[in-house]
Design a protein around this motif. Structure first.
Motif, PDB file in Angstrom:
ATOM      1  N   LYS A  77       0.830  -1.220   0.049  1.00 27.12           N
ATOM      2  CA  LYS A  77      -0.008  -0.123  -0.066  1.00 27.12           C
ATOM      3  C   LYS A  77       0.884   1.174  -0.051  1.00 27.12           C
ATOM      4  CE  LYS A  77      -4.116  -1.979   2.143  1.00 27.12           C
ATOM      5  NZ  LYS A  77      -4.945  -1.930   3.597  1.00 27.12           N
ATOM      6  N   ASP A  78       1.955   1.335   0.902  1.00 28.84           N
ATOM      7  CA  ASP A  78       2.748   2.526   0.681  1.00 28.84           C
ATOM      8  C   ASP A  78       3.566   2.381  -0.683  1.00 28.84           C
ATOM      9  OD1 ASP A  78       2.190   2.758   3.512  1.00 28.84           O
ATOM     10  OD2 ASP A  78       3.888   1.813   4.259  1.00 28.84           O
ATOM     11  N   TYR A  79       3.881   1.513  -1.288  1.00 28.17           N
ATOM     12  CA  TYR A  79       4.202   1.646  -2.521  1.00 28.17           C
ATOM     13  C   TYR A  79       3.524   2.040  -3.610  1.00 28.17           C
ATOM     14  CZ  TYR A  79       6.044   0.022  -7.053  1.00 28.17           C
ATOM     15  OH  TYR A  79       6.349   0.035  -8.422  1.00 28.17           O
ATOM     16  N   LEU A  80       2.168   2.037  -3.626  1.00 27.03           N
ATOM     17  CA  LEU A  80       1.061   2.136  -4.531  1.00 27.03           C
ATOM     18  C   LEU A  80       0.917   3.821  -4.036  1.00 27.03           C
ATOM     19  CD1 LEU A  80      -1.599  -0.467  -4.287  1.00 27.03           C
ATOM     20  CD2 LEU A  80       0.024   0.060  -6.151  1.00 27.03           C
ATOM     21  N   SER A  81       0.929   4.271  -2.802  1.00 28.49           N
ATOM     22  CA  SER A  81       0.824   5.615  -2.543  1.00 28.49           C
ATOM     23  C   SER A  81       2.187   6.405  -2.845  1.00 28.49           C
ATOM     24  CB  SER A  81       0.863   5.860  -0.950  1.00 28.49           C
ATOM     25  OG  SER A  81      -0.493   5.142  -0.216  1.00 28.49           O
ATOM     26  N   ALA A  82       3.200   5.726  -2.833  1.00 32.13           N
ATOM     27  CA  ALA A  82       4.415   6.515  -3.293  1.00 32.13           C
ATOM     28  C   ALA A  82       4.406   6.776  -4.919  1.00 32.13           C
ATOM     29  CB  ALA A  82       5.561   5.608  -2.862  1.00 32.13           C
ATOM     30  N   ARG A  83       3.927   5.781  -5.680  1.00 28.45           N
ATOM     31  CA  ARG A  83       3.857   5.937  -6.976  1.00 28.45           C
ATOM     32  C   ARG A  83       2.824   6.857  -7.241  1.00 28.45           C
ATOM     33  NH1 ARG A  83       2.115   0.388  -9.709  1.00 28.45           N
ATOM     34  NH2 ARG A  83       2.136   1.557 -11.522  1.00 28.45           N
ATOM     35  N   TYR A  84       1.545   7.046  -6.676  1.00 26.72           N
ATOM     36  CA  TYR A  84       0.755   8.103  -7.054  1.00 26.72           C
ATOM     37  C   TYR A  84       1.408   9.809  -6.698  1.00 26.72           C
ATOM     38  CZ  TYR A  84      -3.637  11.125  -6.995  1.00 26.72           C
ATOM     39  OH  TYR A  84      -4.334  12.045  -7.021  1.00 26.72           O
ATOM     40  N   GLU A  85       2.130   9.709  -5.468  1.00 26.30           N
ATOM     41  CA  GLU A  85       2.594  10.816  -5.101  1.00 26.30           C
ATOM     42  C   GLU A  85       3.790  11.372  -6.233  1.00 26.30           C
ATOM     43  OE1 GLU A  85       3.265  14.341  -2.678  1.00 26.30           O
ATOM     44  OE2 GLU A  85       1.564  12.952  -3.145  1.00 26.30           O
ATOM     45  N   TYR A  86       4.440  10.354  -6.648  1.00 28.91           N
ATOM     46  CA  TYR A  86       5.448  10.651  -7.832  1.00 28.91           C
ATOM     47  C   TYR A  86       4.727  11.364  -8.910  1.00 28.91           C
ATOM     48  CZ  TYR A  86       8.902   9.410 -11.286  1.00 28.91           C
ATOM     49  OH  TYR A  86       9.682   9.572 -12.370  1.00 28.91           O
ATOM     50  N   ILE A  87       3.719  10.775  -9.296  1.00 30.59           N
ATOM     51  CA  ILE A  87       2.952  11.422 -10.567  1.00 30.59           C
ATOM     52  C   ILE A  87       2.546  12.741 -10.205  1.00 30.59           C
ATOM     53  CG2 ILE A  87       1.249  10.912 -12.226  1.00 30.59           C
ATOM     54  CD1 ILE A  87       3.780   9.186 -12.658  1.00 30.59           C
TER      55      ILE A  87
END
Length: 427
Positions: free
Chosen positions: A398-408
């Protein structure tokens, strides 16, 4: 009799199979007919550009500004005067008709300097409105893209929650079996029930969040999009931002600043117009007056004299507007620089987090889970260790998915501030 019964049974069996096949076929056709439409990012952006209300409002303002140019170039209408009345002579011996009449035609004319100033104000307003349309399109595009990727991110979380729910339900079943045969203590079943309920709760919450994100995206696009729809695409992790120094160099060309500079030109032109309106023009008048025995032709010019009203108030107001817009430009330049610096730092943090997850954290969480699962199956560790490892993997994902979205999302924020696309929409 026996042969006949077998044939009848065979016919019934065939009919039953045919009915089942027909039912499945009808059900398949119905599911196809009512399948939710799927949209790509490119389709979503195009629909928003055509039907978003905010864009249509900006376009209407541009049309209004364009019409004001026509108004600025239009001459005022002439004024036709006619009058008549009785005539009475003050001295005896008056001859002729006892009535009189008069006809006159007046045409107001602006001085060329006033007309030019009015035209320049209108043309600058058109430029401001056109930049407003561009700015609105950019804002809507970035918001739509952010909402689109938000839906994808939440759908990925939903898939993860669904997989966890199914897995924990399976674990709970195996733990129950081991408890029933006396191989495990009862508290392990209680722990498994708790984890299964938590996974079900997370799954239902993830479903609601996906529905919420899709409703928000639909509100940005158009009501023409059906309520039940799906999206196809992925988060573009291959993209990256230019260097911060290059971004700073591009701030001067930001669409927001272009619009404010155009507004400065408009306010300056309006100041010149107010100064010219002290003496805006003249009125040419031609007419004829008929007395009982005398006809007079008249041609004259009327010029207003700025004795009492020298437009001190409107001129001061226009000058204050020039100062205000210049101050707005300075404030907006500082704000854009500040926001870009902040967004770029968040971008670097998100980029490092994504790299950390992809270069080790994800694989480590998976390896820990496999070790804990193997130890549990061989009886070396209890269910608590296995569930803790499962929970750790879920949190990491879940943290990985949140980081991906924040990156974009940080890239989209900088894109919105600068006013041009950094993440191109691909078909």
């Amino acid at each position: 009799m026996h042969s006949f019964g077998a044939s009848e049974l065979s016919v019934r069996s065939i009919n039953s199979h045919l009915a089942t096949i027909l039912f499945l076929f009808i059900g398949l056709q119905s599911s196809i007919a009512y399948a939710a439409p799927s949209f790509t990012l490119q389709q979503i952006v195009l629909i928003a550009a055509e039907q978003n209300p905010a864009i249509n409002i900006s376009k209407a303002r541009e049309e209004s500004a364009t019409a004001s140019v026509l108004t600025a170039n239009t001459f005022g209408n002439p004024l036709f005067e006619i009058g008549a009345g009785p005539t009475s002579y003050r001295t005896p011996g008056g001859q002729g008709s006892s009535g009189n009449w008069g006809v006159a035609l007046s045409q107001p004319l602006d001085f060329p300097s006033v007309r030019n100033a009015r035209r320049v104000v209108a043309e600058n307003n058109v430029q401001v409105a056109a930049l407003g349309v561009e700015l609105t399109k950019n804002d809507v595009r970035t918001r739509v893209k952010s909402a689109f990727y938000d839906v994808l991110q939440r759908q990925a979380v939903l898939e993860l929650a669904e997989a966890d729910r199914n897995l924990l339900a399976d674990i709970r079943g195996r733990v129950k079996l081991r408890v029933d045969v006396g191989e495990s203590p009862k508290y392990e079943l209680i722990k498994a029930d708790t984890e299964a309920l938590a996974a079900e709760r997370d799954y239902q919450a993830a479903r609601v969040r996906v529905t919420e994100a899709k409703a928000y995206l639909r509100g940005l696009i158009s009501a023409a999009i059906p309520e039940d729809y799906s999206l196809s695409g992925d988060l573009p992790l291959a993209s990256s931002l230019p260097d911060i120094n290059e971004l700073r160099d591009r701030i001067n060309d930001a669409a927001q600043l272009k619009q404010i500079r155009a507004a400065i030109k408009t306010s300056e032109a309006n100041l010149r117009l107010q100064e010219q309106l002290r003496n805006p023009g003249l009125t040419v008048r031609a007419g004829v007056e008929q007395d009982p025995d005398l006809r007079q032709f008249r041609l004259g010019i009327a010029i207003p004299l700025p004795l009492w009203d020298q437009r001190s108030g409107p001129i001061a107001q226009a000058a204050a507007e020039v100062k205000e817009v210049n101050a707005i430009l300075s404030d907006r330049e500082l704000a854009i620089k500040r926001d870009i610096e902040s967004a770029y730092q968040r971008y670097l943090i998100a980029q490092q987090q994504v790299a950390a997850f992809e270069n080790g954290l994800l694989s480590q969480a998976e390896a820990v889970l496999k070790v804990a699962e193997a130890a549990y199956r061989f009886g070396e560790r209890g269910i608590l260790d296995y569930l803790d490892a499962q929970r750790t993997k879920r949190v990491v994902r879940k943290d990985y998915l949140s980081a991906r979205y924040e990156y974009i999302n940080t890239m989209l924020e900088i894109e919105r501030l600068l006013g041009y696309e950094l993440l191109e929409v691909k078909s």
